[in-house]
Design a protein around this motif. Structure first.
Motif, PDB file in Angstrom:
ATOM      1  N   THR A 130       0.825  -1.201   0.000  1.00 54.85           N
ATOM      2  CA  THR A 130       0.000   0.000   0.000  1.00 54.85           C
ATOM      3  C   THR A 130       0.860   1.252   0.000  1.00 54.85           C
ATOM      4  N   GLU A 131       1.925   1.236   0.785  1.00 56.53           N
ATOM      5  CA  GLU A 131       2.829   2.389   0.832  1.00 56.53           C
ATOM      6  C   GLU A 131       3.500   2.612  -0.525  1.00 56.53           C
ATOM      7  N   LEU A 132       3.896   1.516  -1.180  1.00 61.40           N
ATOM      8  CA  LEU A 132       4.517   1.638  -2.498  1.00 61.40           C
ATOM      9  C   LEU A 132       3.523   2.175  -3.517  1.00 61.40           C
ATOM     10  N   GLU A 133       2.276   1.741  -3.400  1.00 62.48           N
ATOM     11  CA  GLU A 133       1.243   2.224  -4.314  1.00 62.48           C
ATOM     12  C   GLU A 133       1.023   3.719  -4.127  1.00 62.48           C
ATOM     13  N   GLN A 134       1.019   4.162  -2.874  1.00 61.30           N
ATOM     14  CA  GLN A 134       0.852   5.590  -2.603  1.00 61.30           C
ATOM     15  C   GLN A 134       2.035   6.394  -3.120  1.00 61.30           C
ATOM     16  N   ALA A 135       3.244   5.816  -2.984  1.00 53.64           N
ATOM     17  CA  ALA A 135       4.435   6.494  -3.491  1.00 53.64           C
ATOM     18  C   ALA A 135       4.387   6.605  -5.007  1.00 53.64           C
ATOM     19  N   LEU A 136       3.910   5.537  -5.668  1.00 52.46           N
ATOM     20  CA  LEU A 136       3.783   5.553  -7.126  1.00 52.46           C
ATOM     21  C   LEU A 136       2.786   6.618  -7.551  1.00 52.46           C
ATOM     22  N   TYR A 137       1.677   6.709  -6.811  1.00 51.40           N
ATOM     23  CA  TYR A 137       0.668   7.718  -7.137  1.00 51.40           C
ATOM     24  C   TYR A 137       1.265   9.116  -7.001  1.00 51.40           C
ATOM     25  N   GLY A 138       1.996   9.332  -5.895  1.00 48.11           N
ATOM     26  CA  GLY A 138       2.583  10.644  -5.682  1.00 48.11           C
ATOM     27  C   GLY A 138       3.559  11.035  -6.773  1.00 48.11           C
ATOM     28  N   GLU A 139       4.363  10.058  -7.230  1.00 50.20           N
ATOM     29  CA  GLU A 139       5.343  10.336  -8.276  1.00 50.20           C
ATOM     30  C   GLU A 139       4.670  10.529  -9.625  1.00 50.20           C
ATOM     31  N   LYS A 140       3.754   9.641  -9.969  1.00 53.19           N
ATOM     32  CA  LYS A 140       3.155   9.672 -11.305  1.00 53.19           C
ATOM     33  C   LYS A 140       2.162  10.821 -11.455  1.00 53.19           C
ATOM     34  N   ILE A 141       1.243  10.940 -10.481  1.00 50.56           N
ATOM     35  CA  ILE A 141       0.241  11.993 -10.568  1.00 50.56           C
ATOM     36  C   ILE A 141       0.830  13.339 -10.148  1.00 50.56           C
ATOM     37  N   GLY A 154      -6.651  16.796  -8.202  1.00 51.02           N
ATOM     38  CA  GLY A 154      -5.880  15.555  -8.085  1.00 51.02           C
ATOM     39  C   GLY A 154      -6.727  14.320  -7.855  1.00 51.02           C
ATOM     40  N   ASN A 155      -7.833  14.451  -7.109  1.00 50.06           N
ATOM     41  CA  ASN A 155      -8.671  13.285  -6.816  1.00 50.06           C
ATOM     42  C   ASN A 155      -9.341  12.713  -8.054  1.00 50.06           C
ATOM     43  N   ALA A 156      -9.337  13.465  -9.140  1.00 50.38           N
ATOM     44  CA  ALA A 156      -9.970  12.973 -10.372  1.00 50.38           C
ATOM     45  C   ALA A 156      -9.070  11.991 -11.119  1.00 50.38           C
ATOM     46  N   PHE A 157      -7.804  11.892 -10.725  1.00 48.70           N
ATOM     47  CA  PHE A 157      -6.851  11.040 -11.431  1.00 48.70           C
ATOM     48  C   PHE A 157      -6.537   9.792 -10.614  1.00 48.70           C
ATOM     49  N   LYS A 158      -6.493   8.659 -11.274  1.00 44.27           N
ATOM     50  CA  LYS A 158      -6.161   7.382 -10.643  1.00 44.27           C
ATOM     51  C   LYS A 158      -5.128   6.661 -11.507  1.00 44.27           C
ATOM     52  N   ILE A 159      -4.455   5.686 -10.896  1.00 42.52           N
ATOM     53  CA  ILE A 159      -3.529   4.844 -11.641  1.00 42.52           C
ATOM     54  C   ILE A 159      -4.160   3.469 -11.780  1.00 42.52           C
ATOM     55  N   GLU A 160      -4.403   3.058 -13.009  1.00 43.14           N
ATOM     56  CA  GLU A 160      -5.019   1.765 -13.287  1.00 43.14           C
ATOM     57  C   GLU A 160      -4.160   1.025 -14.302  1.00 43.14           C
ATOM     58  N   GLU A 161      -3.697  -0.155 -13.902  1.00 42.67           N
ATOM     59  CA  GLU A 161      -2.825  -0.973 -14.750  1.00 42.67           C
ATOM     60  C   GLU A 161      -1.608  -0.179 -15.214  1.00 42.67           C
ATOM     61  N   GLY A 162      -1.086   0.642 -14.296  1.00 43.05           N
ATOM     62  CA  GLY A 162       0.127   1.410 -14.582  1.00 43.05           C
ATOM     63  C   GLY A 162      -0.093   2.665 -15.404  1.00 43.05           C
ATOM     64  N   LYS A 163      -1.353   2.963 -15.763  1.00 41.74           N
ATOM     65  CA  LYS A 163      -1.638   4.137 -16.588  1.00 41.74           C
ATOM     66  C   LYS A 163      -2.439   5.152 -15.790  1.00 41.74           C
ATOM     67  N   THR A 164      -2.266   6.439 -16.139  1.00 42.39           N
ATOM     68  CA  THR A 164      -3.022   7.508 -15.503  1.00 42.39           C
ATOM     69  C   THR A 164      -4.390   7.622 -16.169  1.00 42.39           C
ATOM     70  N   VAL A 165      -5.445   7.521 -15.364  1.00 38.78           N
ATOM     71  CA  VAL A 165      -6.817   7.584 -15.869  1.00 38.78           C
ATOM     72  C   VAL A 165      -7.546   8.686 -15.116  1.00 38.78           C
TER      73      VAL A 165
END
Length: 259
Positions: free
Chosen positions: A122-133, A159-170
């Motif tokens: 979960t922490e890694l996922e949050q870090a990925l979101y922070g970096e990508k978004i 920012g809340n409108a953007f999500k990471i799904e299958e490695g892509k920004t949606v």
């Protein structure tokens, strides 16, 4: 969705990545370059996906037909009954209720064992979101060229409108629908195009875009600018807490930030 024509009656072309593409005018007046080859590929891909979904549905219906013909409507109850019978057939000296208790304890033990792994993931996922978004907002050309507020505040609002799904920004609109590209029909909008779409739908967009002139009062530390507009220096703005910052740039009391 008509083509755009010039004064001589010729279709207007726009160069995109070395290609000259015809320009379409949407119902709302927005113009986009239309990539016909990309659209045809997308239609072909979607048709293939639809066929695959249909075949899977037909296979699933075929697999369930024997159960329906046998009058089994509740698969959960049927599975529980089979489990009870198996316990009796194996001549276990533990009733079905005890078996379920043992299963529950085993599941809990596994969950407890792997809880740290889940937490780390979960922490890694949050870090990925922070970096990508977060990185997309920080590097955005749209924000740099068109917004009167800094990237961190744009991210705080959208920012809340953007999500990471299958490695892509949606991106999703306020109604919860994915935002698709106007220039590439059938494909999801990239970050910049999605952000522009979200801003177009934002009721206070005139107060956060350059050249529109925010008006109103109530922002802490603001000064009265030309034409009665509230202004605030960047230093004053940076001194505010997050809540005050958000209030300073959104809503009817938004102010204009100056250097």
């Amino acid at each position: 969705m008509p083509f755009k024509f010039d004064a001589n009656g010729a279709i207007v072309l726009q160069e995109v990545n070395g290609q000259k593409l015809p320009v379409f005018v949407h119902a709302d007046g927005k113009e986009t370059a239309f990539d016909g080859d990309s659209t045809i590929q997308t239609i072909s891909r979607l048709n293939g996906e639809a066929k695959s979904h249909r075949e899977r549905a037909e296979a699933a219906e075929g697999a369930l037909k024997p159960f329906k013909d046998a009058g089994i409507e509740d698969p959960v109850a049927a599975a529980k009954a089979l489990s009870t019978i198996k316990n009796l057939d194996d001549k276990k000296l533990v009733d079905a209720g005890e078996v379920e208790k043992v299963k529950a304890e085993a599941i809990k033990a596994v969950e407890d064992k792997y809880a740290p792994v889940v937490k780390k993931a979960t922490e890694l996922e949050q870090a990925l979101y922070g970096e990508k978004i977060g990185g997309a907002f920080a590097r955005s050309k749209v924000i740099a060229d068109k917004f009167a507020i800094p990237a961190d505040l744009v991210q705080a609002r959208f920012g809340n409108a953007f999500k990471i799904e299958e490695g892509k920004t949606v991106a999703y609109d306020p109604q919860g629908n994915k935002i698709f590209s106007r220039a590439r029909p059938g494909e999801l909008a990239d970050f910049e195009e999605a952000l522009e779409t979200l801003v177009d739908q934002y009721p206070y967009k005139d107060q956060i875009l350059k050249g529109t002139g925010a008006s109103g009062g109530g922002a802490h530390g603001g000064n009265q600018g030309a034409g009665g507009k509230k202004t605030m220096t960047r230093a004053q703005f940076d001194a505010l807490d997050p809540t005050a910052k958000a209030a300073a740039v959104t809503g009817k009391d938004a102010v204009q930030i100056t250097d």
